[in-house]
Design a protein around this motif. Structure first.
Motif, PDB file in Angstrom:
ATOM      1  N   TYR A  62      -3.067   5.938   0.495  1.00 53.42           N
ATOM      2  CA  TYR A  62      -1.910   6.715   0.091  1.00 53.42           C
ATOM      3  C   TYR A  62      -0.838   6.764   1.182  1.00 53.42           C
ATOM      4  O   TYR A  62       0.136   7.517   1.058  1.00 53.42           O
ATOM      5  CB  TYR A  62      -2.305   8.147  -0.290  1.00 53.42           C
ATOM      6  N   TYR A  63      -1.004   5.956   2.229  1.00 50.86           N
ATOM      7  CA  TYR A  63      -0.044   5.968   3.328  1.00 50.86           C
ATOM      8  C   TYR A  63       0.129   4.574   3.892  1.00 50.86           C
ATOM      9  O   TYR A  63      -0.838   3.858   4.166  1.00 50.86           O
ATOM     10  CB  TYR A  63      -0.518   6.914   4.433  1.00 50.86           C
ATOM     11  N   ASP A  64       1.402   4.185   3.999  1.00 50.44           N
ATOM     12  CA  ASP A  64       1.763   2.946   4.674  1.00 50.44           C
ATOM     13  C   ASP A  64       3.126   3.202   5.318  1.00 50.44           C
ATOM     14  O   ASP A  64       4.129   3.333   4.626  1.00 50.44           O
ATOM     15  CB  ASP A  64       1.847   1.777   3.684  1.00 50.44           C
ATOM     16  N   ALA A  65       3.124   3.333   6.645  1.00 54.82           N
ATOM     17  CA  ALA A  65       4.320   3.770   7.370  1.00 54.82           C
ATOM     18  C   ALA A  65       5.569   3.002   6.930  1.00 54.82           C
ATOM     19  O   ALA A  65       5.533   1.772   6.846  1.00 54.82           O
ATOM     20  CB  ALA A  65       4.097   3.592   8.871  1.00 54.82           C
ATOM     21  N   PRO A  66       6.648   3.739   6.629  1.00 54.40           N
ATOM     22  CA  PRO A  66       6.821   5.197   6.747  1.00 54.40           C
ATOM     23  C   PRO A  66       6.616   5.933   5.418  1.00 54.40           C
ATOM     24  O   PRO A  66       7.085   7.060   5.273  1.00 54.40           O
ATOM     25  CB  PRO A  66       8.289   5.294   7.177  1.00 54.40           C
ATOM     26  N   TYR A  67       5.942   5.315   4.463  1.00 54.36           N
ATOM     27  CA  TYR A  67       5.839   5.899   3.127  1.00 54.36           C
ATOM     28  C   TYR A  67       4.514   6.636   2.933  1.00 54.36           C
ATOM     29  O   TYR A  67       3.450   6.157   3.337  1.00 54.36           O
ATOM     30  CB  TYR A  67       5.937   4.805   2.059  1.00 54.36           C
ATOM     31  N   VAL A  68       4.604   7.791   2.304  1.00 52.35           N
ATOM     32  CA  VAL A  68       3.419   8.539   1.923  1.00 52.35           C
ATOM     33  C   VAL A  68       3.517   8.834   0.428  1.00 52.35           C
ATOM     34  O   VAL A  68       4.587   9.187  -0.078  1.00 52.35           O
ATOM     35  CB  VAL A  68       3.271   9.842   2.732  1.00 52.35           C
ATOM     36  N   SER A  69       2.431   8.671  -0.282  1.00 54.91           N
ATOM     37  CA  SER A  69       2.430   8.881  -1.721  1.00 54.91           C
ATOM     38  C   SER A  69       2.872  10.294  -2.083  1.00 54.91           C
ATOM     39  O   SER A  69       2.473  11.258  -1.428  1.00 54.91           O
ATOM     40  CB  SER A  69       1.017   8.631  -2.278  1.00 54.91           C
TER      41      SER A  69
END
Length: 275
Positions: A62-69
């Motif tokens: 649920y996280y892949d920098a810089p995005y969070v679900s």
């Protein structure tokens, strides 16, 4: 007036088949595909419920920098993946062993479950109450929302405030999405566009809520004495006319935003850079 002894009136029945109603053999006189809208609604809502349940309990990817679900933001437990500079508060410490998404999803879920449009949607789609206009529901007695648990629908106005908080947090996540994987500002990827579109649709759906319209312009005896509130009430009213569409658009957008982060996290592709 017809009585229970009239041969053309059903006896021993209630509701639309009560003793004071004509005994018409057909359940309804509609010849169109009246069942199609409630069936499509039920299928769409069921698909989202299945997908969101899987993602909420998976507690992974649920996280892949810089995005969070959006399903996991903000993280309120210490078992979250490290997310630098995000709106995260470990309020539940280390004792919370379940997925952190369960802590936050209750707020938008409660808002949508008690939403006036969604009530109509799942009442018709899942409970056939009633399934369509001029088509009677299969039950003999109608109690509406006067008994538990449906009487809890009256807390919708309070979930509206929670939905405002969630939309604000997801807007902040969109601002943070203008960074690269090294947390340097000045980056814009496809994920930034996805997050921005989701934030806009969530705000439009939230602000088009009937409760918002009442808060803005309700209990006013003279609009002429409150020109600002009247103007806001007019804007919210225009959004409110599109509340059903915005409900679906925002439901799809939040699922797509989560799916996008999931695909990035599992390495399905790299986030395309716009600048």
């Amino acid at each position: 007036m017809a009585t229970g002894t009239d041969p053309h009136v059903r006896t021993g029945a209630r509701g639309v088949h009560g003793t004071l109603r004509a005994a018409i053999p057909e359940r309804h006189l509609r010849t169109d595909r009246w069942w199609l809208p409630p069936a499509a609604t039920a299928a769409g809502l069921l698909a989202f419920v299945v997908y969101s349940t899987w993602r909420a309990f998976s507690n992974a990817d649920y996280y892949d920098a810089p995005y969070v679900s959006p399903f996991y933001s903000p993280c309120l437990a210490e078992n979250c993946e490290p997310m630098r500079d995000g709106p995260n508060w470990a309020l539940f410490g280390t004792w919370w062993g379940l997925s952190p998404a369960i802590l936050i999803l209750i707020l938008p879920l409660g808002f949508r479950l008690t939403c006036y449009y969604y009530r109509k949607a799942y009442y018709r789609g899942f409970w056939a109450s009633p399934p369509a206009c001029a088509v009677p529901e299969p039950r003999q007695k109608y109690t509406g929302e006067t008994r538990f648990p449906l009487i809890m629908q009256n807390i919708h106005r309070y979930f509206f405030y929670a939905a405002m908080l969630v939309a604000s947090i997801l807007t902040y996540d969109t601002v943070l999405a203008f960074r690269d994987e090294h947390y340097e500002w000045g980056h814009m990827g496809l994920g930034t566009v996805v997050f921005a579109a989701n934030a806009v649709l969530l705000w439009m759906y939230t602000l088009s809520c009937h409760s918002c319209r009442h808060i803005v312009g309700g209990r006013l005896k003279h609009f002429s004495k409150h020109p600002v509130r009247y103007r806001l009430w007019g804007w919210v009213g225009k959004l409110n006319a599109r509340h059903a569409r915005l409900a679906w658009y925002s439901l799809i957008s939040v699922a797509l935003a989560d799916l996008y982060v999931y695909l990035l996290a599992i390495g399905a592709f790299d986030d395309p850079t716009i600048f």
